[in-house]
Design a protein around this motif. Structure first.
Motif, mmCIF file in Angstrom:
data_model
loop_
_atom_site.group_PDB
_atom_site.id
_atom_site.type_symbol
_atom_site.label_atom_id
_atom_site.label_comp_id
_atom_site.label_asym_id
_atom_site.label_seq_id
_atom_site.Cartn_x
_atom_site.Cartn_y
_atom_site.Cartn_z
ATOM 1 N N THR A 175 0.823 -1.207 0.000
ATOM 2 C CA THR A 175 0.000 0.000 0.000
ATOM 3 C C THR A 175 0.858 1.258 0.000
ATOM 4 O OG1 THR A 175 -1.785 -1.147 1.172
ATOM 5 C CG2 THR A 175 -1.803 1.260 1.243
ATOM 6 N N PHE A 176 1.913 1.265 0.809
ATOM 7 C CA PHE A 176 2.811 2.418 0.860
ATOM 8 C C PHE A 176 3.481 2.639 -0.486
ATOM 9 C CE2 PHE A 176 6.806 4.586 1.754
ATOM 10 C CZ PHE A 176 6.419 5.581 2.641
ATOM 11 N N SER A 177 3.917 1.543 -1.104
ATOM 12 C CA SER A 177 4.550 1.652 -2.417
ATOM 13 C C SER A 177 3.574 2.198 -3.450
ATOM 14 C CB SER A 177 5.071 0.283 -2.872
ATOM 15 O OG SER A 177 6.067 -0.200 -1.985
ATOM 16 N N GLY A 178 2.312 1.748 -3.377
ATOM 17 C CA GLY A 178 1.303 2.282 -4.279
ATOM 18 C C GLY A 178 1.093 3.769 -4.089
ATOM 19 N N GLY A 179 1.042 4.207 -2.839
ATOM 20 C CA GLY A 179 0.888 5.637 -2.557
ATOM 21 C C GLY A 179 2.052 6.453 -3.083
ATOM 22 N N LEU A 181 3.939 5.681 -5.644
ATOM 23 C CA LEU A 181 3.844 5.723 -7.105
ATOM 24 C C LEU A 181 2.806 6.736 -7.561
ATOM 25 C CD1 LEU A 181 4.105 1.918 -7.936
ATOM 26 C CD2 LEU A 181 5.764 3.691 -8.531
ATOM 27 N N VAL A 182 1.688 6.807 -6.839
ATOM 28 C CA VAL A 182 0.663 7.800 -7.190
ATOM 29 C C VAL A 182 1.225 9.205 -7.050
ATOM 30 C CG1 VAL A 182 -1.545 8.799 -6.479
ATOM 31 C CG2 VAL A 182 -1.305 6.316 -6.656
ATOM 32 N N THR A 183 1.981 9.437 -5.968
ATOM 33 C CA THR A 183 2.594 10.756 -5.768
ATOM 34 C C THR A 183 3.591 11.074 -6.876
ATOM 35 O OG1 THR A 183 2.347 10.546 -3.370
ATOM 36 C CG2 THR A 183 3.940 12.162 -4.172
ATOM 37 N N THR A 184 4.354 10.061 -7.301
ATOM 38 C CA THR A 184 5.400 10.273 -8.296
ATOM 39 C C THR A 184 4.839 10.377 -9.721
ATOM 40 O OG1 THR A 184 6.959 9.033 -6.933
ATOM 41 C CG2 THR A 184 7.547 9.360 -9.242
ATOM 42 N N LEU A 185 3.920 9.467 -10.061
ATOM 43 C CA LEU A 185 3.430 9.373 -11.439
ATOM 44 C C LEU A 185 2.064 10.006 -11.651
ATOM 45 C CD1 LEU A 185 4.474 5.667 -12.136
ATOM 46 C CD2 LEU A 185 5.764 7.747 -12.660
ATOM 47 N N GLY A 186 1.277 10.089 -10.576
ATOM 48 C CA GLY A 186 -0.033 10.708 -10.678
ATOM 49 C C GLY A 186 -1.100 9.871 -11.360
ATOM 50 N N GLN A 187 -0.835 8.605 -11.623
ATOM 51 C CA GLN A 187 -1.806 7.747 -12.310
ATOM 52 C C GLN A 187 -2.590 6.931 -11.275
ATOM 53 O OE1 GLN A 187 -0.077 5.583 -15.645
ATOM 54 N NE2 GLN A 187 1.601 7.062 -15.776
ATOM 55 N N GLN A 188 -3.512 7.579 -10.603
ATOM 56 C CA GLN A 188 -4.199 6.957 -9.484
ATOM 57 C C GLN A 188 -4.976 5.709 -9.881
ATOM 58 O OE1 GLN A 188 -6.046 9.437 -6.419
ATOM 59 N NE2 GLN A 188 -5.646 11.216 -7.717
ATOM 60 N N THR A 189 -5.781 5.804 -10.931
ATOM 61 C CA THR A 189 -6.614 4.668 -11.326
ATOM 62 C C THR A 189 -5.771 3.451 -11.673
ATOM 63 O OG1 THR A 189 -8.313 6.176 -12.183
ATOM 64 C CG2 THR A 189 -8.392 3.875 -12.924
ATOM 65 N N LEU A 190 -4.721 3.673 -12.457
ATOM 66 C CA LEU A 190 -3.859 2.574 -12.869
ATOM 67 C C LEU A 190 -3.152 1.943 -11.662
ATOM 68 C CD1 LEU A 190 -2.358 0.866 -14.989
ATOM 69 C CD2 LEU A 190 -0.667 2.730 -15.128
ATOM 70 N N ILE A 191 -2.532 2.779 -10.837
ATOM 71 C CA ILE A 191 -1.731 2.263 -9.726
ATOM 72 C C ILE A 191 -2.590 1.504 -8.731
ATOM 73 C CG2 ILE A 191 -0.205 2.864 -7.817
ATOM 74 C CD1 ILE A 191 1.006 3.225 -10.618
ATOM 75 N N TRP A 192 -3.700 2.117 -8.292
ATOM 76 C CA TRP A 192 -4.517 1.445 -7.277
ATOM 77 C C TRP A 192 -5.213 0.210 -7.834
ATOM 78 C CZ3 TRP A 192 -2.695 2.312 -2.940
ATOM 79 C CH2 TRP A 192 -2.348 3.582 -2.486
ATOM 80 N N SER A 193 -5.484 0.198 -9.131
ATOM 81 C CA SER A 193 -6.043 -1.020 -9.741
ATOM 82 C C SER A 193 -5.021 -2.154 -9.693
ATOM 83 C CB SER A 193 -6.457 -0.745 -11.193
ATOM 84 O OG SER A 193 -7.500 0.202 -11.255
ATOM 85 N N ILE A 194 -3.766 -1.817 -9.979
ATOM 86 C CA ILE A 194 -2.717 -2.843 -9.917
ATOM 87 C C ILE A 194 -2.526 -3.329 -8.481
ATOM 88 C CG2 ILE A 194 -0.264 -3.291 -10.274
ATOM 89 C CD1 ILE A 194 -0.314 -1.278 -12.562
ATOM 90 N N VAL A 195 -2.594 -2.413 -7.525
ATOM 91 C CA VAL A 195 -2.450 -2.793 -6.114
ATOM 92 C C VAL A 195 -3.579 -3.739 -5.703
ATOM 93 C CG1 VAL A 195 -2.525 -1.937 -3.740
ATOM 94 C CG2 VAL A 195 -1.149 -0.737 -5.454
ATOM 95 N N LEU A 196 -4.797 -3.429 -6.140
ATOM 96 C CA LEU A 196 -5.923 -4.325 -5.843
ATOM 97 C C LEU A 196 -5.667 -5.728 -6.375
ATOM 98 C CD1 LEU A 196 -9.074 -2.105 -6.558
ATOM 99 C CD2 LEU A 196 -8.355 -3.013 -4.351
#
Length: 225
Positions: A175-179, A181-196
């Protein structure tokens, strides 16, 4: 076919970061589960002890930890204990905090399984003059396993998912790594979908093993009846 090098680099970066987070998540899960197993058996046996003092201590342990939020306990261990001179690393905090929290529930699962053994079996143990350790190891525990392993397996799956809380104490789990990546890349939908998907991929084998054992334990009980 043209492949965008920047897209490949981004995908590689995402995969590397999430893989590292997944490894940390699994590490916390299995270390915490060791704490859960040890403490669950200790507390369950204390609650079944003939000595009132041990039963009282175990009951207080269970009631307190079942009544405390796991997240608040992690915060207390990580942020408050250092004020008293006790500093735990994020990994230790996550393992201890989650291990203690889930052991309160695990002890009740084990206690319920142990008291489910028939009185006739206990009378047979006394008649054969087994010592307590031998009786528990060779007679009581093998019969209790079909009752306690399925719910303990389900609890392991729940523990794995609850490890996401450690992201709030700066531990670089999935979860921390996903957060990050969102901060760095800004691709929230993609990142959190992959985390799920990553959580599902890690949880599914555990769930499958639980279902398999539930099937075998049901067959065992049906054959016994």
């Amino acid at each position: 076919m043209f492949i965008d090098p920047s897209a490949v680099a981004t995908a590689t970066f995402i995969a590397r970061q999430l893989a590292h987070g997944a490894v940390v998540t699994l590490e916390i899960t299995f270390l915490a589960e060791l704490v859960v197993l040890v403490m669950s058996f200790v507390i369950a046996l204390m609650r079944l002890s003939p000595w009132r003092a041990l039963r009282g201590i175990a009951t207080i342990y269970v009631e307190i930890l079942r009544g405390i939020s796991a997240l608040v306990l992690l915060f207390y261990l990580f942020f408050i204990l250092p004020l008293f001179g006790i500093t735990l690393s994020p990994m230790t905090t996550g393992v201890v905090g989650l291990g203690l929290t889930f052991s309160a529930y695990g002890s009740e699962i084990i206690r319920s399984a142990l008291i489910n053994i028939s009185l006739g079996q206990r009378d047979a143990v006394r008649a054969l003059d087994f010592d307590s350790i031998t009786a528990f190891r060779r007679i009581i525990l093998p019969q209790a396993l079909p009752f306690l392993l399925p719910p303990m397996g389900n609890q392991l799956v729940e523990l794995m998912k609850t490890t996401s809380l450690v992201s709030l104490i700066t531990l670089s789990d999935l979860t921390f790594s996903g957060g990050q990546l969102v901060t760095t890349l800004g691709q929230q939908t993609l990142i959190w979908s992959i985390v799920l998907v990553c959580y599902f991929v890690m949880a599914w084998p555990l769930s499958w093993l639980v279902r398999r054992y539930e099937h075998h334990s049901t067959v065992w009980r049906r054959a016994k009846d």
